[in-house]
Design a protein around this motif. Structure first.
Motif, PDB file in Angstrom:
ATOM      1  N   GLU A   4       0.842  -1.190   0.000  1.00 46.77           N
ATOM      2  CA  GLU A   4       0.000   0.000   0.000  1.00 46.77           C
ATOM      3  C   GLU A   4       0.880   1.243   0.000  1.00 46.77           C
ATOM      4  OE1 GLU A   4      -3.201   0.167   2.769  1.00 46.77           O
ATOM      5  OE2 GLU A   4      -3.544  -1.999   2.668  1.00 46.77           O
ATOM      6  N   LYS A   5       0.412   2.260  -0.710  1.00 45.27           N
ATOM      7  CA  LYS A   5       1.134   3.521  -0.751  1.00 45.27           C
ATOM      8  C   LYS A   5       0.912   4.276   0.553  1.00 45.27           C
ATOM      9  CE  LYS A   5       0.754   4.367  -5.689  1.00 45.27           C
ATOM     10  NZ  LYS A   5       0.278   5.309  -6.714  1.00 45.27           N
ATOM     11  N   PRO A   6       1.920   5.032   0.994  1.00 44.61           N
ATOM     12  CA  PRO A   6       1.691   5.904   2.147  1.00 44.61           C
ATOM     13  C   PRO A   6       0.559   6.880   1.809  1.00 44.61           C
ATOM     14  CG  PRO A   6       4.023   5.848   1.561  1.00 44.61           C
ATOM     15  CD  PRO A   6       3.285   5.106   0.496  1.00 44.61           C
ATOM     16  N   GLU A   7      -0.167   7.292   2.815  1.00 42.85           N
ATOM     17  CA  GLU A   7      -1.346   8.134   2.608  1.00 42.85           C
ATOM     18  C   GLU A   7      -1.046   9.378   1.784  1.00 42.85           C
ATOM     19  OE1 GLU A   7      -4.637  10.463   5.281  1.00 42.85           O
ATOM     20  OE2 GLU A   7      -3.804   8.599   6.071  1.00 42.85           O
ATOM     21  N   LYS A   8       0.125   9.977   1.986  1.00 45.53           N
ATOM     22  CA  LYS A   8       0.465  11.200   1.259  1.00 45.53           C
ATOM     23  C   LYS A   8       0.683  10.943  -0.229  1.00 45.53           C
ATOM     24  CE  LYS A   8       5.459  11.201   1.905  1.00 45.53           C
ATOM     25  NZ  LYS A   8       6.072  11.584   0.660  1.00 45.53           N
ATOM     26  N   ASP A   9       0.932   9.684  -0.625  1.00 44.48           N
ATOM     27  CA  ASP A   9       1.169   9.352  -2.031  1.00 44.48           C
ATOM     28  C   ASP A   9      -0.070   8.859  -2.760  1.00 44.48           C
ATOM     29  OD1 ASP A   9       3.834  10.048  -1.747  1.00 44.48           O
ATOM     30  OD2 ASP A   9       4.465   8.005  -1.264  1.00 44.48           O
ATOM     31  N   VAL A  10      -1.171   8.690  -2.051  1.00 46.39           N
ATOM     32  CA  VAL A  10      -2.410   8.233  -2.683  1.00 46.39           C
ATOM     33  C   VAL A  10      -3.045   9.417  -3.402  1.00 46.39           C
ATOM     34  CG1 VAL A  10      -4.702   7.273  -2.288  1.00 46.39           C
ATOM     35  CG2 VAL A  10      -2.758   6.423  -0.970  1.00 46.39           C
ATOM     36  N   ARG A  11      -3.313   9.235  -4.675  1.00 45.34           N
ATOM     37  CA  ARG A  11      -3.918  10.308  -5.476  1.00 45.34           C
ATOM     38  C   ARG A  11      -5.414  10.056  -5.577  1.00 45.34           C
ATOM     39  NH1 ARG A  11       1.018   9.638  -9.128  1.00 45.34           N
ATOM     40  NH2 ARG A  11       2.398  11.192  -8.261  1.00 45.34           N
ATOM     41  N   ASN A  12      -6.152  10.695  -4.689  1.00 46.08           N
ATOM     42  CA  ASN A  12      -7.592  10.479  -4.667  1.00 46.08           C
ATOM     43  C   ASN A  12      -8.392  11.778  -4.742  1.00 46.08           C
ATOM     44  OD1 ASN A  12      -7.049  11.466  -2.162  1.00 46.08           O
ATOM     45  ND2 ASN A  12      -7.861   9.737  -1.019  1.00 46.08           N
ATOM     46  N   VAL A  13      -7.720  12.886  -5.066  1.00 37.93           N
ATOM     47  CA  VAL A  13      -8.404  14.167  -5.189  1.00 37.93           C
ATOM     48  C   VAL A  13      -8.428  14.552  -6.668  1.00 37.93           C
ATOM     49  CG1 VAL A  13      -8.390  16.605  -4.554  1.00 37.93           C
ATOM     50  CG2 VAL A  13      -7.589  14.882  -2.914  1.00 37.93           C
ATOM     51  N   PRO A  14      -9.598  14.424  -7.295  1.00 37.83           N
ATOM     52  CA  PRO A  14      -9.686  14.806  -8.710  1.00 37.83           C
ATOM     53  C   PRO A  14      -9.750  16.327  -8.847  1.00 37.83           C
ATOM     54  CG  PRO A  14     -11.810  14.073  -7.933  1.00 37.83           C
ATOM     55  CD  PRO A  14     -10.853  13.882  -6.789  1.00 37.83           C
ATOM     56  N   ILE A  15      -9.261  16.813  -9.956  1.00 30.34           N
ATOM     57  CA  ILE A  15      -9.335  18.246 -10.227  1.00 30.34           C
ATOM     58  C   ILE A  15      -9.760  18.424 -11.683  1.00 30.34           C
ATOM     59  CG2 ILE A  15      -6.870  18.366 -10.757  1.00 30.34           C
ATOM     60  CD1 ILE A  15      -6.925  21.243  -9.674  1.00 30.34           C
ATOM     61  N   THR A  16     -10.628  19.365 -11.904  1.00 30.84           N
ATOM     62  CA  THR A  16     -11.087  19.657 -13.256  1.00 30.84           C
ATOM     63  C   THR A  16     -10.613  21.052 -13.621  1.00 30.84           C
ATOM     64  OG1 THR A  16     -13.056  18.298 -12.928  1.00 30.84           O
ATOM     65  CG2 THR A  16     -13.110  19.873 -14.741  1.00 30.84           C
ATOM     66  N   VAL A  17      -9.949  21.130 -14.742  1.00 33.14           N
ATOM     67  CA  VAL A  17      -9.462  22.415 -15.229  1.00 33.14           C
ATOM     68  C   VAL A  17      -9.974  22.582 -16.648  1.00 33.14           C
ATOM     69  CG1 VAL A  17      -7.411  23.761 -15.800  1.00 33.14           C
ATOM     70  CG2 VAL A  17      -7.363  22.217 -13.847  1.00 33.14           C
ATOM     71  N   ARG A  18     -10.551  23.710 -16.915  1.00 36.34           N
ATOM     72  CA  ARG A  18     -11.033  23.976 -18.267  1.00 36.34           C
ATOM     73  C   ARG A  18      -9.995  24.836 -18.983  1.00 36.34           C
ATOM     74  NH1 ARG A  18     -15.685  21.715 -19.009  1.00 36.34           N
ATOM     75  NH2 ARG A  18     -17.154  21.522 -17.303  1.00 36.34           N
ATOM     76  N   LEU A  19      -9.585  24.365 -20.134  1.00 30.18           N
ATOM     77  CA  LEU A  19      -8.617  25.079 -20.953  1.00 30.18           C
ATOM     78  C   LEU A  19      -9.220  25.316 -22.324  1.00 30.18           C
ATOM     79  CD1 LEU A  19      -5.474  22.845 -20.213  1.00 30.18           C
ATOM     80  CD2 LEU A  19      -6.078  24.975 -19.073  1.00 30.18           C
ATOM     81  N   ASN A  20      -8.774  26.371 -22.980  1.00 32.40           N
ATOM     82  CA  ASN A  20      -9.179  26.518 -24.377  1.00 32.40           C
ATOM     83  C   ASN A  20      -8.236  25.650 -25.217  1.00 32.40           C
ATOM     84  OD1 ASN A  20      -6.799  27.999 -24.981  1.00 32.40           O
ATOM     85  ND2 ASN A  20      -7.800  29.934 -24.470  1.00 32.40           N
ATOM     86  N   GLU A  21      -8.496  25.539 -26.494  1.00 32.52           N
ATOM     87  CA  GLU A  21      -7.696  24.651 -27.354  1.00 32.52           C
ATOM     88  C   GLU A  21      -6.216  25.040 -27.351  1.00 32.52           C
ATOM     89  OE1 GLU A  21      -8.297  21.795 -28.979  1.00 32.52           O
ATOM     90  OE2 GLU A  21     -10.269  21.835 -28.021  1.00 32.52           O
ATOM     91  N   GLU A  22      -5.948  26.328 -27.408  1.00 31.90           N
ATOM     92  CA  GLU A  22      -4.567  26.808 -27.424  1.00 31.90           C
ATOM     93  C   GLU A  22      -3.840  26.423 -26.133  1.00 31.90           C
ATOM     94  OE1 GLU A  22      -2.260  31.072 -27.483  1.00 31.90           O
ATOM     95  OE2 GLU A  22      -4.178  30.936 -28.540  1.00 31.90           O
ATOM     96  N   GLU A  23      -4.483  26.638 -24.996  1.00 27.08           N
ATOM     97  CA  GLU A  23      -3.878  26.283 -23.706  1.00 27.08           C
ATOM     98  C   GLU A  23      -3.662  24.776 -23.598  1.00 27.08           C
ATOM     99  OE1 GLU A  23      -5.873  29.838 -21.001  1.00 27.08           O
ATOM    100  OE2 GLU A  23      -6.992  27.991 -21.362  1.00 27.08           O
ATOM    101  N   HIS A  24      -4.644  24.014 -24.072  1.00 29.12           N
ATOM    102  CA  HIS A  24      -4.546  22.555 -24.024  1.00 29.12           C
ATOM    103  C   HIS A  24      -3.372  22.064 -24.877  1.00 29.12           C
ATOM    104  CE1 HIS A  24      -5.972  18.363 -25.093  1.00 29.12           C
ATOM    105  NE2 HIS A  24      -5.791  18.340 -23.781  1.00 29.12           N
ATOM    106  N   GLU A  25      -3.210  22.618 -26.062  1.00 30.59           N
ATOM    107  CA  GLU A  25      -2.096  22.242 -26.937  1.00 30.59           C
ATOM    108  C   GLU A  25      -0.762  22.609 -26.295  1.00 30.59           C
ATOM    109  OE1 GLU A  25      -1.740  20.379 -29.726  1.00 30.59           O
ATOM    110  OE2 GLU A  25      -3.827  19.918 -29.260  1.00 30.59           O
TER     111      GLU A  25
END
Length: 118
Positions: A4-25
């Motif tokens: 098992e990963k240590p608690e600090k290494d578990v990635r369980n917080v999703p994040i949503t970021v909206r980018l325009n096409e230029e930023e995404h590229e």
């Protein structure tokens, strides 16, 4: 056997970021240049690491030449003991080049804030 990963290494917080096409590229290009996924690129930034683009082939050719010079000096050590000092300098130089060219460079949000950059 699963560890098992240590608690600090578990990635369980999703994040949503909206980018325009230029930023995404731009994000995809920057991450790809560093050999990272977009998610890992952003994680590194959150850890105050500025990922570095992968060095070009010429960089690795230069390092190989430096290793050849190092090996030549190393062969001289039995006849010229001071060549060992030059070998050490070359080793240190190679290590410094590799670190500055391949490892993420640390930055401080606090310093950037103090400088008015953030």
């Amino acid at each position: 056997m699963s560890r098992e990963k240590p608690e600090k290494d578990v990635r369980n917080v999703p994040i949503t970021v909206r980018l325009n096409e230029e930023e995404h590229e731009k994000l995809k290009q920057c991450a790809a240049a560093c050999g990272l996924s977009a998610a890992e690129f952003m994680r590194q930034l959150c850890k105050e690491n500025a990922p570095q683009p992968q060095p070009k082939a010429e960089f690795w050719e230069l390092l190989n030449k430096l290793y050849e010079v190092h090996d030549a000096f190393k062969k001289c050590v039995p006849y010229y003991p001071t060549a060992a000092e030059i070998c050490k300098e070359i080793e240190d130089f190679i290590l410094e080049l590799q670190q500055k060219s391949t490892l993420p460079q640390r930055f401080s949000v606090e310093e950037l804030t103090e400088q008015g950059a953030v």
